[in-house]
Write a protein that holds these residues in place. Sequence first.
Motif: not given
Length: 226
Positions: A116-122, A141-144, A190-193
């Motif tokens: 699993e690769i943890p990331v942040l959205l820029e 929308d990108a998160c979804r 789901d899967n978004i923190s």
Amino acid sequence: MVSENLEQVKANIEAACKRVGRDPKDVRLVAVSKTKPISLIEEAIEAGQDTFGENKVQEMCDKMEVLPENIKWHMIGHLQRNKVKYIAGKVELIHSVDSIRLAKQISDEAQKQSIEIPVLLEVNVAREESKFGFFTEETEDACREISKMPGIRVKGLMTSAPFVENAEDNRKYFKKLYELAVDIQSKNIDNISMRELSMGMTGDYVVAVEEGATIVRVGTGIFGSR
């Protein structure tokens, strides 16, 4: 010099937290070591710093080979899709996921390696033409979309605010990123923190901490100017 600078930065973070009633333990300092020689990074490690940020894959990989294995590396620069394979599984966090295509590449690589690769959205909050990232209104929308991709875990958001003389000028952008994170968190995707907010650099990290940053990226303030 490096150890004194580190102490000063940590003291500034602590003071900023105190002013707004936050726990300094909730803010992580990433020492931005891009273009810095190994000797300076070793000084920072000696002074207790264990997390470093790089913006070029090759430079990061070279440094990983010679520095202690327990160092945590963060990818904070623009990441090209064809370079993902070189850092997948080696970095603690990728701060700069700025497109759906890059997220897909990270997901593919994660599946290949069964990790699993943890990331942040820029997020390009200030809408600067020279910067990468999703616009504020595109981020949910990108998160979804990314939430459905296996192996990639969105842990929060990142922004690079404009270069300004007066740090106060960036307060509105940090505030906006914080509000966006709160809004997305409330949607329970789901899967978004939205636990992490990476914002604030040498010139404005104090303001960023006051506005809710959980990660600040400080280079010049620790290592001096290039």
